[in-house]
Motif scaffolding. Structure first.
Motif, mmCIF file in Angstrom:
data_model
loop_
_atom_site.group_PDB
_atom_site.id
_atom_site.type_symbol
_atom_site.label_atom_id
_atom_site.label_comp_id
_atom_site.label_asym_id
_atom_site.label_seq_id
_atom_site.Cartn_x
_atom_site.Cartn_y
_atom_site.Cartn_z
ATOM 1 N N ILE A 26 0.832 -1.197 0.000
ATOM 2 C CA ILE A 26 0.000 0.000 0.000
ATOM 3 C C ILE A 26 0.866 1.246 0.000
ATOM 4 O O ILE A 26 0.553 2.249 -0.635
ATOM 5 C CB ILE A 26 -0.942 0.000 1.220
ATOM 6 C CG1 ILE A 26 -1.931 -1.167 1.100
ATOM 7 C CG2 ILE A 26 -1.694 1.320 1.337
ATOM 8 C CD1 ILE A 26 -2.846 -1.325 2.294
ATOM 9 N N TRP A 68 -5.632 -2.098 -3.845
ATOM 10 C CA TRP A 68 -5.521 -1.198 -4.979
ATOM 11 C C TRP A 68 -6.427 -1.619 -6.135
ATOM 12 O O TRP A 68 -6.972 -0.780 -6.856
ATOM 13 C CB TRP A 68 -4.067 -1.115 -5.454
ATOM 14 C CG TRP A 68 -3.215 -0.302 -4.537
ATOM 15 C CD1 TRP A 68 -2.203 -0.738 -3.732
ATOM 16 C CD2 TRP A 68 -3.320 1.113 -4.318
ATOM 17 N NE1 TRP A 68 -1.664 0.306 -3.020
ATOM 18 C CE2 TRP A 68 -2.324 1.454 -3.363
ATOM 19 C CE3 TRP A 68 -4.135 2.120 -4.821
ATOM 20 C CZ2 TRP A 68 -2.148 2.757 -2.909
ATOM 21 C CZ3 TRP A 68 -3.962 3.415 -4.379
ATOM 22 C CH2 TRP A 68 -2.979 3.724 -3.439
ATOM 23 N N THR A 124 3.097 -2.883 -7.077
ATOM 24 C CA THR A 124 1.860 -2.304 -6.564
ATOM 25 C C THR A 124 1.057 -1.650 -7.676
ATOM 26 O O THR A 124 -0.174 -1.784 -7.738
ATOM 27 C CB THR A 124 2.168 -1.267 -5.477
ATOM 28 O OG1 THR A 124 2.836 -1.919 -4.392
ATOM 29 C CG2 THR A 124 0.898 -0.618 -4.954
ATOM 30 N N VAL A 128 -3.698 -1.227 -10.407
ATOM 31 C CA VAL A 128 -4.595 -0.142 -10.809
ATOM 32 C C VAL A 128 -5.217 -0.380 -12.189
ATOM 33 O O VAL A 128 -6.450 -0.370 -12.307
ATOM 34 C CB VAL A 128 -3.865 1.216 -10.741
ATOM 35 C CG1 VAL A 128 -4.755 2.328 -11.267
ATOM 36 C CG2 VAL A 128 -3.447 1.513 -9.303
#
Length: 205
Positions: A26, A68, A124, A128
């Motif tokens: 995160i 996410w 990460t 998205v």
């Protein structure tokens, strides 16, 4: 950073591994390249179970990736595109960039999720486009689970195998992660300057 991670893991064990890997996904400045090898080292010293640290690290990493994914899914491409039109200059992102990312992701899909989960600095970020694309939750979860298990197991095995020589690799691994992040920041600054130059040219024309 390394000393703090070591002290945290010594106090909380496998639970600490899971928590740090969750936070790492995160808020990336806490690198998995320190957390998991140190966890493997603790196994070699008899302080933790190998299965426990790998399971905890994988669960934490998976939960961070899903955070996410669901956030991007909730926001959606249209809302994200509208936000980028108004605030995307500092991120050096335009709605056209978003379209290109979506097209690229639709082409590579599962391969992108799996491979990028093994790349520092973008592990990460890959959640998205997966969130606002057409990729199903099941497919994303499966590819993410495979990727995080491979990554956490690999790093833990390295730390376990090195044992007392763990420190010999801890530094280089940390530097690899740092260099990737520095490269991404450099790319962002270059994009920022290019966009500023374009805006000045348009204003003067």
């Amino acid at each position: 950073m390394e000393a703090w991670v070591r002290n945290f893991l010594e106090e909380f064990g496998a639970l600490g591994v899971g928590l740090l890997m969750l936070v790492e996904n995160i808020f990336p400045p806490i690198p998995s390249e320190i957390v998991m090898p140190w966890s493997g080292y603790s196994v070699s010293q008899g302080d933790n179970s190998f299965i426990a640290v790998v399971a905890a690290g994988s669960i934490g990493s998976f939960a961070g990736a899903m955070f996410w994914y669901y956030l991007a899914r909730w926001i959606g491409k249209d809302r994200l595109s509208r936000w980028i039109r108004g605030h995307g200059a500092w991120l050096t992102i335009t709605p056209n960039d978003l379209d290109r990312v979506e097209s690229w992701f639709e082409r590579w899909g599962s391969v992108a999720v799996l491979v990028c989960r093994l790349v520092p600095g973008v592990r990460t970020l890959i959640s998205v486009p997966a969130g606002f694309s057409t990729m199903s939750t099941l497919r994303f979860s499966l590819m993410t689970a495979i990727g995080v298990v491979i990554w956490t197991t690999l790093l833990a095995v390295i730390g376990w195998w090195l044992g007392d020589n763990y420190a010999d690799l801890a530094g280089p691994l940390s530097w690899v992660s740092t260099l990737v992040i520095v490269g991404l920041v450099g790319w962002w600054l270059w994009r920022l300057l290019q966009q500023r130059k374009i805006r000045l040219q348009e204003a003067n024309s």
